[in-house]
Design a protein around this motif. Structure first.
Motif, mmCIF file in Angstrom:
data_model
loop_
_atom_site.group_PDB
_atom_site.id
_atom_site.type_symbol
_atom_site.label_atom_id
_atom_site.label_comp_id
_atom_site.label_asym_id
_atom_site.label_seq_id
_atom_site.Cartn_x
_atom_site.Cartn_y
_atom_site.Cartn_z
ATOM 1 N N SER A 81 0.846 -1.193 0.000
ATOM 2 C CA SER A 81 0.000 0.000 0.000
ATOM 3 C C SER A 81 0.881 1.242 0.000
ATOM 4 O O SER A 81 2.035 1.211 0.438
ATOM 5 C CB SER A 81 -0.943 -0.001 1.194
ATOM 6 N N GLU A 83 0.414 5.903 -0.288
ATOM 7 C CA GLU A 83 -0.478 7.053 -0.258
ATOM 8 C C GLU A 83 -0.325 7.820 -1.560
ATOM 9 O O GLU A 83 0.789 8.206 -1.937
ATOM 10 C CB GLU A 83 -0.134 7.943 0.940
ATOM 11 N N ASN A 84 -1.433 8.022 -2.278
ATOM 12 C CA ASN A 84 -1.355 8.716 -3.559
ATOM 13 C C ASN A 84 -1.283 10.232 -3.361
ATOM 14 O O ASN A 84 -1.261 10.716 -2.224
ATOM 15 C CB ASN A 84 -2.512 8.317 -4.480
ATOM 16 N N GLU A 86 -3.430 12.503 -3.714
ATOM 17 C CA GLU A 86 -4.597 13.077 -3.037
ATOM 18 C C GLU A 86 -4.646 12.698 -1.564
ATOM 19 O O GLU A 86 -5.592 13.038 -0.859
ATOM 20 C CB GLU A 86 -5.892 12.615 -3.722
ATOM 21 N N GLY A 87 -3.654 11.959 -1.085
ATOM 22 C CA GLY A 87 -3.591 11.564 0.307
ATOM 23 C C GLY A 87 -4.393 10.323 0.639
ATOM 24 O O GLY A 87 -4.569 9.988 1.805
ATOM 25 N N GLN A 88 -4.885 9.621 -0.371
ATOM 26 C CA GLN A 88 -5.664 8.411 -0.147
ATOM 27 C C GLN A 88 -4.744 7.197 -0.130
ATOM 28 O O GLN A 88 -3.793 7.111 -0.904
ATOM 29 C CB GLN A 88 -6.704 8.235 -1.257
ATOM 30 N N LYS A 89 -5.069 6.253 0.753
ATOM 31 C CA LYS A 89 -4.309 5.006 0.820
ATOM 32 C C LYS A 89 -4.754 4.086 -0.311
ATOM 33 O O LYS A 89 -5.940 3.834 -0.491
ATOM 34 C CB LYS A 89 -4.518 4.325 2.166
ATOM 35 N N VAL A 90 -3.789 3.584 -1.080
ATOM 36 C CA VAL A 90 -4.062 2.704 -2.211
ATOM 37 C C VAL A 90 -3.388 1.364 -1.951
ATOM 38 O O VAL A 90 -2.214 1.309 -1.607
ATOM 39 C CB VAL A 90 -3.523 3.320 -3.528
ATOM 40 N N ARG A 91 -4.161 0.285 -2.134
ATOM 41 C CA ARG A 91 -3.603 -1.067 -2.010
ATOM 42 C C ARG A 91 -3.366 -1.631 -3.391
ATOM 43 O O ARG A 91 -4.212 -1.515 -4.273
ATOM 44 C CB ARG A 91 -4.554 -1.980 -1.245
#
Length: 172
Positions: A81, A83-84, A86-91
């Motif tokens: 994982s 953090e993109n 935009e600050g979102q966590k991506v798995r």
């Protein structure tokens, strides 16, 4: 513990080769793998699986595999994982390849690989790859060889003759 994945499928696009800051090669590609059973419409669904290949093998894969080529991948499942922007966590779920086998010939315009070949994680062919030439018997005559083909030195690639060896010549 066991984490082993074996896939056979076709590349959806040419592999993307990049290098880390330390100079290590890394190639990524997506493998389209058909599911074994048909859906309610009688069609097979397809999974698109991301594959990561490292080091010398990454360079070899990038050079010889292209969109549409049939390949087998042996490796391990990795879920990471980050953090993109935009600050979102991506798995991300991907296969880290330890071995890649080229299962079809491909055409002469995009690599000229001669039949089923495999490479280990270090980019070299395995020592006891006894069946690496079974899928292309009788197809090599007239095929173009490239000077940069790492498998061009195979003395038995185009030979379909039997070898006559007496038992006295065997060391065992």
């Amino acid at each position: 513990m066991l984490n082993r994945v074996i896939l056979i499928g076709r590349l959806t696009a040419d592999p993307e080769l990049r290098y880390t800051n330390s100079g290590t090669a890394v190639a990524t590609f997506t493998l389209a793998v058909d599911r074994p059973r048909t859906n309610s419409n009688g069609e097979r669904d397809t999974d698109f699986i991301n594959v990561v290949v490292w080091s010398k093998q990454a360079e070899t894969v990038s050079q010889y595999l292209h969109k549409g080529r049939l390949a087998a991948v042996d490796g391990r499942l990795q879920i990471r994982s980050y953090e993109n922007r935009e600050g979102q966590k991506v798995r991300v779920t991907e296969i880290v390849a330890e071995s890649v086998r080229f299962l079809d010939r491909g055409d002469n315009t995009n690599g000229g690989n001669n039949g089923a070949r495999s490479t280990n994680s270090d980019g070299n062919r395995p020592a006891n790859n006894n069946n690496s030439n079974t899928n292309n018997q009788g197809q090599n005559s007239g095929s173009r060889r490239f000077e940069d083909d790492p498998f061009a030195d195979d003395p038995f690639a185009d030979d379909q003759q039997t070898i006559d060896i007496s038992e006295d010549d065997l060391p065992f």
